[in-house]
Design an enzyme around this catalytic site. Structure first.
Site, PDB file in Angstrom:
ATOM      1  N   ASP A  70       0.026  -7.561   1.472  1.00 20.09           N
ATOM      2  CA  ASP A  70       0.549  -6.202   1.763  1.00 20.09           C
ATOM      3  C   ASP A  70       2.098  -6.073   1.610  1.00 20.09           C
ATOM      4  O   ASP A  70       2.703  -5.451   2.276  1.00 20.09           O
ATOM      5  CB  ASP A  70       0.054  -5.515   2.799  1.00 20.09           C
ATOM      6  CG  ASP A  70       0.033  -3.991   2.893  1.00 20.09           C
ATOM      7  OD1 ASP A  70       0.205  -3.245   1.918  1.00 20.09           O
ATOM      8  OD2 ASP A  70       0.016  -3.387   3.943  1.00 20.09           O
ATOM      9  N   LEU A  78      -5.385 -26.567  -2.823  1.00 15.42           N
ATOM     10  CA  LEU A  78      -5.858 -27.604  -2.473  1.00 15.42           C
ATOM     11  C   LEU A  78      -7.283 -28.117  -3.291  1.00 15.42           C
ATOM     12  O   LEU A  78      -7.163 -29.222  -3.711  1.00 15.42           O
ATOM     13  CB  LEU A  78      -6.143 -27.807  -0.956  1.00 15.42           C
ATOM     14  CG  LEU A  78      -6.820 -29.131  -0.492  1.00 15.42           C
ATOM     15  CD1 LEU A  78      -5.878 -30.342  -0.516  1.00 15.42           C
ATOM     16  CD2 LEU A  78      -6.958 -29.084   1.275  1.00 15.42           C
ATOM     17  N   LEU A  90     -14.444 -24.775   2.676  1.00 19.12           N
ATOM     18  CA  LEU A  90     -14.240 -25.192   4.016  1.00 19.12           C
ATOM     19  C   LEU A  90     -15.456 -24.338   4.687  1.00 19.12           C
ATOM     20  O   LEU A  90     -15.941 -23.144   4.451  1.00 19.12           O
ATOM     21  CB  LEU A  90     -13.062 -24.783   4.579  1.00 19.12           C
ATOM     22  CG  LEU A  90     -11.747 -25.486   4.023  1.00 19.12           C
ATOM     23  CD1 LEU A  90     -10.568 -25.035   4.486  1.00 19.12           C
ATOM     24  CD2 LEU A  90     -11.823 -27.114   4.028  1.00 19.12           C
ATOM     25  N   GLY A 141       3.821   6.348   8.519  1.00 18.88           N
ATOM     26  CA  GLY A 141       5.174   6.599   7.946  1.00 18.88           C
ATOM     27  C   GLY A 141       5.983   5.496   8.109  1.00 18.88           C
ATOM     28  O   GLY A 141       7.016   5.109   7.661  1.00 18.88           O
ATOM     29  N   ASN A 142       5.568   4.533   9.423  1.00 19.89           N
ATOM     30  CA  ASN A 142       6.280   3.529   9.682  1.00 19.89           C
ATOM     31  C   ASN A 142       5.912   2.267   8.715  1.00 19.89           C
ATOM     32  O   ASN A 142       6.594   1.038   8.718  1.00 19.89           O
ATOM     33  CB  ASN A 142       5.956   2.928  11.267  1.00 19.89           C
ATOM     34  CG  ASN A 142       7.003   3.487  11.983  1.00 19.89           C
ATOM     35  OD1 ASN A 142       6.427   4.242  13.074  1.00 19.89           O
ATOM     36  ND2 ASN A 142       8.294   3.285  12.043  1.00 19.89           N
ATOM     37  N   SER A 143       5.043   2.468   8.050  1.00 15.71           N
ATOM     38  CA  SER A 143       4.589   1.462   7.133  1.00 15.71           C
ATOM     39  C   SER A 143       5.603   0.831   6.286  1.00 15.71           C
ATOM     40  O   SER A 143       6.380   1.660   5.594  1.00 15.71           O
ATOM     41  CB  SER A 143       3.364   1.739   6.150  1.00 15.71           C
ATOM     42  OG  SER A 143       2.035   1.764   6.830  1.00 15.71           O
ATOM     43  N   HIS A 200       0.719  -1.306   0.091  1.00 13.50           N
ATOM     44  CA  HIS A 200      -0.143  -0.110  -0.018  1.00 13.50           C
ATOM     45  C   HIS A 200       0.682   1.150   0.079  1.00 13.50           C
ATOM     46  O   HIS A 200       0.384   2.499  -0.269  1.00 13.50           O
ATOM     47  CB  HIS A 200      -1.049  -0.063   1.223  1.00 13.50           C
ATOM     48  CG  HIS A 200      -0.291   0.347   2.562  1.00 13.50           C
ATOM     49  ND1 HIS A 200      -0.141  -0.654   3.395  1.00 13.50           N
ATOM     50  CD2 HIS A 200      -0.245   1.399   3.117  1.00 13.50           C
ATOM     51  CE1 HIS A 200       0.307  -0.222   4.474  1.00 13.50           C
ATOM     52  NE2 HIS A 200       0.512   1.138   4.412  1.00 13.50           N
TER      53      HIS A 200
END
Length: 468
Positions: free
Chosen positions: A160, A294, A298, A237-239, A124
């Site tokens: 991500d 697979l 489910l 900003g830490n992303s 992102h």
């Protein structure tokens, strides 16, 4: 008040699906340590500076720019008149013109993981918040203030994760990758990055929880959530920045916070490095993310033990392995599963073609099924009537003027669906999954409405198409 789940960049929109650009056929020079941390109580250091000095030179700031088209009206015409004419496809009047210029799109963080300059960030971080499309330009700045224009190797929206590449004559500083399966609640961690654009910052905390899922952070069909939770302060900003352990090894990529205010409230989320490493290796060495399949639908079990098989895809790996409806899956290889998410993660993290065992309960008895995770029985899979597809080749790129940055499969002939799939349309994603081959198209397409992400004449867009 219900908690609000926020992304950590100046924008929070995550576009659906996967993508891959600039694939390279080469091996990664990753430094990986599988060892477990020394958790003895008498070994707590008075400073973590030595560990951080090894790791932080590999932490980078990631800034992006996007092309904006501005309308300049000609003499005697108003901007409103020109916009209306442009909206309805009419020519502009009185020497009006449209000019393109690069404008800042966002800011985030990243971490270099190889001496050749392979850099991890969030998907992102490198997508436009309005359209979900890739930004035009990505710049990476190291802690020593050197700046490099980065190539986008690829991205995977379902986790991500994005991979960038910077180049220089000298090797880049890079982190060592740990094994995130060894993490325990209470382990000391550090979140490093470029919060709020202020430059290199490190915060400290502990692991608050592991294997956090079904939070809706990646509220996208086909996404995979398996987060590390930490109380280390994480802000916008830490992303894309690293989550480091007490000896400076990479254990995760910071991606989101849960907050009522938009600021850190002590609930930060990071993608485990083991999941990141698989995406990184697939994108660099194989040109696209490859996940095991697979072939079952489910449902949760009534008592919370295992998951129930409700439907089996004809010709799939599950069908060939002898699965039956009402089988209760309790273990995938050595991993016990108690939820649909755990089952999906265990399968998706295994490469196609891998032989595994799956334990099920059938009629009250335990049974072990041997499965080769691959998309078998292709002849029985749903196709797109009237649409001829080919994989991208040099000839097809020249024929339809498809740039090298565009990945997918191209429509070479269309009968009855010309309005939807014209010749030269490149199918990039189907239902949120990246496709780079005819087989992958057959794997992802389903009966009913399908969501396509396509390229046509230098533009990307989403469209819906019903398969009978």
């Amino acid at each position: 008040m219900k908690p609000i789940i926020l992304g950590l960049i100046l924008f929070t929109v995550l576009a659906i699906g996967n993508g891959n650009l600039f694939a390279q056929n080469r091996k990664l020079s990753l430094k990986i340590e599988d060892g477990v941390l020394d958790r003895s109580l008498n070994r707590a250091p008075s400073s973590y500076s030595p560990a951080l000095k090894k790791a932080t030179p590999a932490v980078v700031a990631v800034t992006t720019q996007q092309v904006v088209r501005r309308l300049y009206p000609g003499g005697g015409s108003s901007p409103r008149e020109e916009l209306l004419r442009r909206f309805f496809g009419l020519p502009l009047l009185n020497n009006a013109r449209v000019e393109e210029e690069m404008v800042p799109a966002g800011i985030g963080s990243g971490v270099i993981v190889s001496p050749e300059g392979h850099t991890i960030t969030n998907a992102h971080v490198i997508t436009d918040p309005r359209t979900g499309e890739l930004v035009e330009e990505v710049t990476v700045q190291l802690s020593d203030k050197r700046q490099f224009q980065a190539k986008i190797i690829g991205f995977d929206r379902s986790t991500d994760v994005a991979v960038l590449k910077i180049e220089d004559d000298k090797p880049f500083p890079h982190v060592t990758l740990a094994n995130s399966d060894h993490l325990e609640v209470g382990d000391i961690v550090f979140a490093a990055g470029n919060p709020l654009g202020i430059g290199m910052t490190v915060t400290m905390g502990i692991i608050s929880a592991t294997k956090k899922s079904e939070l809706g952070v990646l509220d996208l069909e086909g996404s995979y959530e398996n987060f590390i939770q930490t109380d280390a302060a994480i802000n916008r900003g830490n992303s894309g920045g690293p989550l480091l352990d007490a000896v400076g090894r990479l254990i995760g990529i910071n991606t989101a916070i849960i907050s009522q205010t938009g600021a850190s409230m002590g609930i930060g989320l990071a993608i485990p490095v083991n999941m990141v490493q698989k995406v990184l290796t697939d994108l660099v060495e194989r040109g696209g993310v490859r996940r095991g399949f697979l072939g079952v639908e489910l449902a949760p079990s009534s008592d919370g033990t295992g998951v129930i098989v409700t439907k089996i895809v004809p010709g799939s790996a599950a069908d060939l392995a002898g699965f039956e409806p009402k089988d209760r899956i309790i273990k995938v290889d050595s991993q016990a599963v108690d939820s649909i998410n755990q089952s999906r993660l265990a399968i998706s993290q295994t490469a196609p073609g891998t032989k595994i065992t799956i334990d099920v309960i059938r009629g009250g008895n335990k049974k072990t099924l041997f499965v080769t995770l691959d998309l078998m029985g292709g002849k029985n899979r749903i196709s797109m009537p009237g649409v001829s597809l080919e994989e991208l080749s040099v000839e097809n790129r020249l024929r339809f003027q498809i740039p090298p940055t565009t990945k997918g499969v191209v429509v070479t002939k269309s009968t009855g669906n010309a309005e939807t799939f014209k010749e030269g349309v490149v199918i990039v994603e189907i239902n949120g999954f990246q496709v780079n081959s005819i087989q992958e198209v057959e794997e992802q397409i389903k009966s009913g409405i399908n969501r396509f992400y396509v390229w046509y004449r230098n533009k990307y867009r989403f469209l819906a198409y019903r398969v009978p």
